[in-house]
Each structure stands twice: as C-alpha cells, then as structure tokens.
Design a protein around this motif. Structure first.
Motif, PDB file in Angstrom:
ATOM      1  N   TYR A 171       7.892  -1.642  17.133  1.00 10.56           N
ATOM      2  CA  TYR A 171       8.223  -1.794  15.714  1.00 10.56           C
ATOM      3  C   TYR A 171       8.474  -0.474  14.987  1.00 10.56           C
ATOM      4  CZ  TYR A 171       3.139  -1.281  15.273  1.00 10.56           C
ATOM      5  OH  TYR A 171       1.848  -0.828  15.372  1.00 10.56           O
ATOM      6  N   PRO A 172       7.784   0.643  15.308  1.00 15.28           N
ATOM      7  CA  PRO A 172       8.104   1.878  14.569  1.00 15.28           C
ATOM      8  C   PRO A 172       9.553   2.327  14.756  1.00 15.28           C
ATOM      9  CG  PRO A 172       5.990   2.094  15.669  1.00 15.28           C
ATOM     10  CD  PRO A 172       6.630   0.841  16.193  1.00 15.28           C
ATOM     11  N   ASP A 173      10.148   1.975  15.888  1.00  9.61           N
ATOM     12  CA  ASP A 173      11.536   2.371  16.137  1.00  9.61           C
ATOM     13  C   ASP A 173      12.508   1.696  15.173  1.00  9.61           C
ATOM     14  OD1 ASP A 173      10.570   3.906  18.229  1.00  9.61           O
ATOM     15  OD2 ASP A 173      11.062   2.420  19.763  1.00  9.61           O
ATOM     16  N   TYR A 174      12.084   0.653  14.508  1.00 14.12           N
ATOM     17  CA  TYR A 174      12.916  -0.050  13.532  1.00 14.12           C
ATOM     18  C   TYR A 174      12.435   0.187  12.102  1.00 14.12           C
ATOM     19  CZ  TYR A 174      14.867  -1.792  17.729  1.00 14.12           C
ATOM     20  OH  TYR A 174      15.479  -1.830  18.958  1.00 14.12           O
ATOM     21  N   SER A 175      11.157   0.415  11.944  1.00 10.37           N
ATOM     22  CA  SER A 175      10.614   0.711  10.623  1.00 10.37           C
ATOM     23  C   SER A 175      11.120   2.058  10.108  1.00 10.37           C
ATOM     24  CB  SER A 175       9.081   0.720  10.684  1.00 10.37           C
ATOM     25  OG  SER A 175       8.544   1.192   9.484  1.00 10.37           O
ATOM     26  N   VAL A 176      11.091   3.063  10.941  1.00 13.30           N
ATOM     27  CA  VAL A 176      11.461   4.416  10.510  1.00 13.30           C
ATOM     28  C   VAL A 176      12.893   4.496   9.980  1.00 13.30           C
ATOM     29  CG1 VAL A 176      11.812   6.795  11.303  1.00 13.30           C
ATOM     30  CG2 VAL A 176       9.706   5.574  11.901  1.00 13.30           C
ATOM     31  N   PRO A 177      13.900   3.979  10.693  1.00 15.72           N
ATOM     32  CA  PRO A 177      15.257   4.076  10.135  1.00 15.72           C
ATOM     33  C   PRO A 177      15.434   3.338   8.801  1.00 15.72           C
ATOM     34  CG  PRO A 177      15.344   3.518  12.468  1.00 15.72           C
ATOM     35  CD  PRO A 177      13.907   3.438  12.057  1.00 15.72           C
ATOM     36  N   VAL A 178      14.785   2.184   8.665  1.00 15.70           N
ATOM     37  CA  VAL A 178      14.873   1.448   7.406  1.00 15.70           C
ATOM     38  C   VAL A 178      14.243   2.268   6.282  1.00 15.70           C
ATOM     39  CG1 VAL A 178      14.028  -0.587   6.157  1.00 15.70           C
ATOM     40  CG2 VAL A 178      15.021  -0.843   8.451  1.00 15.70           C
ATOM     41  N   CYS A 179      13.048   2.778   6.518  1.00 13.82           N
ATOM     42  CA  CYS A 179      12.358   3.561   5.481  1.00 13.82           C
ATOM     43  C   CYS A 179      13.088   4.850   5.165  1.00 13.82           C
ATOM     44  CB  CYS A 179      10.917   3.831   5.908  1.00 13.82           C
ATOM     45  SG  CYS A 179       9.921   2.327   5.942  1.00 13.82           S
ATOM     46  N   ASP A 180      13.615   5.510   6.179  1.00 13.66           N
ATOM     47  CA  ASP A 180      14.394   6.728   5.940  1.00 13.66           C
ATOM     48  C   ASP A 180      15.615   6.433   5.064  1.00 13.66           C
ATOM     49  OD1 ASP A 180      12.618   8.261   7.386  1.00 13.66           O
ATOM     50  OD2 ASP A 180      13.906   8.458   9.151  1.00 13.66           O
ATOM     51  N   ALA A 181      16.269   5.314   5.298  1.00 20.10           N
ATOM     52  CA  ALA A 181      17.440   4.948   4.489  1.00 20.10           C
ATOM     53  C   ALA A 181      17.037   4.737   3.031  1.00 20.10           C
ATOM     54  CB  ALA A 181      18.095   3.690   5.049  1.00 20.10           C
ATOM     55  N   VAL A 182      15.881   4.140   2.802  1.00 22.57           N
ATOM     56  CA  VAL A 182      15.413   3.915   1.431  1.00 22.57           C
ATOM     57  C   VAL A 182      15.062   5.255   0.774  1.00 22.57           C
ATOM     58  CG1 VAL A 182      13.585   2.879   0.024  1.00 22.57           C
ATOM     59  CG2 VAL A 182      14.635   1.559   1.886  1.00 22.57           C
ATOM     60  N   VAL A 183      14.334   6.099   1.471  1.00 26.22           N
ATOM     61  CA  VAL A 183      13.922   7.390   0.910  1.00 26.22           C
ATOM     62  C   VAL A 183      15.140   8.271   0.597  1.00 26.22           C
ATOM     63  CG1 VAL A 183      12.718   9.555   1.447  1.00 26.22           C
ATOM     64  CG2 VAL A 183      11.616   7.366   1.912  1.00 26.22           C
ATOM     65  N   ALA A 203       5.593   1.598   8.037  1.00 25.48           N
ATOM     66  CA  ALA A 203       6.388   1.911   6.845  1.00 25.48           C
ATOM     67  C   ALA A 203       5.625   2.797   5.882  1.00 25.48           C
ATOM     68  CB  ALA A 203       6.815   0.621   6.147  1.00 25.48           C
ATOM     69  N   ASN A 204       4.355   2.500   5.691  1.00 23.78           N
ATOM     70  CA  ASN A 204       3.573   3.252   4.716  1.00 23.78           C
ATOM     71  C   ASN A 204       3.189   4.652   5.185  1.00 23.78           C
ATOM     72  OD1 ASN A 204       3.418   1.644   2.306  1.00 23.78           O
ATOM     73  ND2 ASN A 204       2.343   0.141   3.561  1.00 23.78           N
ATOM     74  N   LYS A 205       3.585   5.032   6.376  1.00 25.19           N
ATOM     75  CA  LYS A 205       3.413   6.415   6.838  1.00 25.19           C
ATOM     76  C   LYS A 205       4.546   7.307   6.342  1.00 25.19           C
ATOM     77  CE  LYS A 205      -0.299   5.554   9.156  1.00 25.19           C
ATOM     78  NZ  LYS A 205      -1.578   6.006   8.629  1.00 25.19           N
ATOM     79  N   THR A 206       5.609   6.713   5.807  1.00 28.80           N
ATOM     80  CA  THR A 206       6.749   7.468   5.306  1.00 28.80           C
ATOM     81  C   THR A 206       6.525   7.797   3.832  1.00 28.80           C
ATOM     82  OG1 THR A 206       8.249   6.355   6.850  1.00 28.80           O
ATOM     83  CG2 THR A 206       9.255   7.429   4.945  1.00 28.80           C
ATOM     84  N   ARG A 230       6.045  -6.280  -6.855  1.00 25.04           N
ATOM     85  CA  ARG A 230       7.144  -5.613  -7.572  1.00 25.04           C
ATOM     86  C   ARG A 230       6.691  -5.232  -8.982  1.00 25.04           C
ATOM     87  NH1 ARG A 230      10.061  -2.710  -7.014  1.00 25.04           N
ATOM     88  NH2 ARG A 230      11.449  -3.380  -8.663  1.00 25.04           N
ATOM     89  N   GLU A 231       6.062  -6.166  -9.685  1.00 26.13           N
ATOM     90  CA  GLU A 231       5.662  -5.899 -11.069  1.00 26.13           C
ATOM     91  C   GLU A 231       4.631  -4.782 -11.176  1.00 26.13           C
ATOM     92  OE1 GLU A 231       4.239  -9.687 -12.507  1.00 26.13           O
ATOM     93  OE2 GLU A 231       6.212 -10.172 -13.348  1.00 26.13           O
ATOM     94  N   HIS A 232       3.667  -4.770 -10.267  1.00 31.95           N
ATOM     95  CA  HIS A 232       2.533  -3.853 -10.383  1.00 31.95           C
ATOM     96  C   HIS A 232       2.660  -2.604  -9.521  1.00 31.95           C
ATOM     97  CE1 HIS A 232      -0.321  -7.315 -11.751  1.00 31.95           C
ATOM     98  NE2 HIS A 232       0.816  -7.295 -12.417  1.00 31.95           N
ATOM     99  N   ASN A 233       3.283  -2.721  -8.353  1.00 31.01           N
ATOM    100  CA  ASN A 233       3.305  -1.615  -7.394  1.00 31.01           C
ATOM    101  C   ASN A 233       4.671  -0.980  -7.197  1.00 31.01           C
ATOM    102  OD1 ASN A 233       1.388  -4.007  -5.913  1.00 31.01           O
ATOM    103  ND2 ASN A 233       0.415  -2.105  -6.554  1.00 31.01           N
ATOM    104  N   ASP A 234       5.707  -1.564  -7.786  1.00 30.74           N
ATOM    105  CA  ASP A 234       7.078  -1.066  -7.644  1.00 30.74           C
ATOM    106  C   ASP A 234       7.418  -0.831  -6.168  1.00 30.74           C
ATOM    107  OD1 ASP A 234       9.611  -0.336  -8.522  1.00 30.74           O
ATOM    108  OD2 ASP A 234       9.047   1.732  -8.944  1.00 30.74           O
ATOM    109  N   THR A 235       7.078  -1.800  -5.322  1.00 27.98           N
ATOM    110  CA  THR A 235       7.333  -1.645  -3.889  1.00 27.98           C
ATOM    111  C   THR A 235       8.826  -1.550  -3.622  1.00 27.98           C
ATOM    112  OG1 THR A 235       7.191  -4.046  -3.615  1.00 27.98           O
ATOM    113  CG2 THR A 235       5.225  -2.752  -3.086  1.00 27.98           C
ATOM    114  N   ASN A 236       9.161  -0.724  -2.643  1.00 23.50           N
ATOM    115  CA  ASN A 236      10.558  -0.566  -2.261  1.00 23.50           C
ATOM    116  C   ASN A 236      10.834  -1.083  -0.856  1.00 23.50           C
ATOM    117  OD1 ASN A 236       9.212   1.546  -0.989  1.00 23.50           O
ATOM    118  ND2 ASN A 236      10.328   3.163  -2.059  1.00 23.50           N
ATOM    119  N   VAL A 237       9.796  -1.514  -0.151  1.00 26.60           N
ATOM    120  CA  VAL A 237       9.963  -2.125   1.165  1.00 26.60           C
ATOM    121  C   VAL A 237       9.057  -3.356   1.232  1.00 26.60           C
ATOM    122  CG1 VAL A 237       9.713  -1.830   3.673  1.00 26.60           C
ATOM    123  CG2 VAL A 237      10.606   0.050   2.280  1.00 26.60           C
TER     124      VAL A 237
END
Length: 152
Positions: free
Chosen positions: A42-54, A75-78, A96-103
């Motif tokens: 799973y990290p091999d797929y989490s990292v590219p998604v999170c990098d794209a968001v950042v 994801a939360n390691k990024t 979304r309302e309280h934490n402004d999550t992006n993933v």
C-alpha cells in the motif's frame, strides 16, 4: 476538482467503482493504480497520491485498501497531508468541516460501493468550516510536522 486516487490489491475493485462515479460527478481523476489482485504494498500507492496533493497537482486524494488502515497510516507520514479513515457519513462530513482533510482513506472489505460513493460525495462537497478552534488545532498539527522535520 482534480482528484488523485490509489489503491492496493485489496482495494482496487472499489477504486474501479469510485473512479467512474467521480467522473460522472464532474471531477478530473488521476488514477495511480493498482489495477489487479496481485499482491502489492500500500505505501507504493499512498505516496504518489499524497505527493500529488502536496505538490498541488491534485486538490484532494482518495486511498483504498482492504481496511483503509494501512493507507491512512502511510498517508499521514507525508508532511502536509491530513488523511482520515472514514466508513460512515457523519465522519465524512466532520473530517472536512473540522479537520480540513485533503486525503480520504476507505476500506473495500469494510464498506460496500453504495456507502463508499455517498462518503466520497459528502467528503468532496463539504467545505472546511474555517472555525477558529479548528484552525488552531490544524496549526498545532502543522507545528508537530515542522518539529519532526527539524529533528531529522
């Protein structure tokens, strides 16, 4: 909205339901895999998604594995990612309302496609409240990230 999405072997079937749902809702989707049941990490797929968001290449990210737990941990390691594991409608809105999550992380083995679609819609449609107390808490999380970066 441009959304990056990734899944491992235990989540790709749900991803294959969510991608066309997102497109039908008018979103641009960047599908970062995986596309089969062959065992992957799973990290091999989490990292590219999170990098794209950042990097701002996607406004939000969605991650799916068997339970959503592994993806959310990775994801939360990024730095800059606030990922929530969600399996119910109330949490989708609150994160979304309280934490402004992006993933968003979900588990294919935990929820079905109908609930997953509802979660995604609520999560994408709910704005951050901008409440002072929520901003303060998010800033504390950012400070933790900065301290961790300095310690390295």
């Amino acid at each position: 909205m441009k959304i990056a999405i990734g899944a491992d072997h235990a989540g790709y079937r749900l991803k294959d339901v969510i991608v066309p749902f997102l497109e039908k809702e008018g979103h641009e989707v960047v599908d970062m895999g995986c596309h089969c049941a062959d065992s992957v990490d799973y990290p091999d797929y989490s990292v590219p998604v999170c990098d794209a968001v950042v990097r701002g290449e996607a406004e939000r990210g969605i991650l799916i594995c068997g339970t959503g737990i592994g993806m959310s941990i990775a994801a939360n390691k990024t730095a800059g990612i606030r990922c929530a594991l969600v399996h119910d409608l109330f949490s989708a809105k609150a994160t979304r309302e309280h934490n402004d999550t992006n993933v968003l992380a979900m588990g294919e083995r935990v929820i079905g496609p109908g609930v997953a679609e509802e979660i995604v819609k609520i999560w994408l449609d709910t704005p951050f409240s901008g409440g002072e107390r929520h901003i303060g808490r998010i800033n504390k999380v950012k400070a933790i990230e900065a301290q961790a970066a300095e310690a390295r």
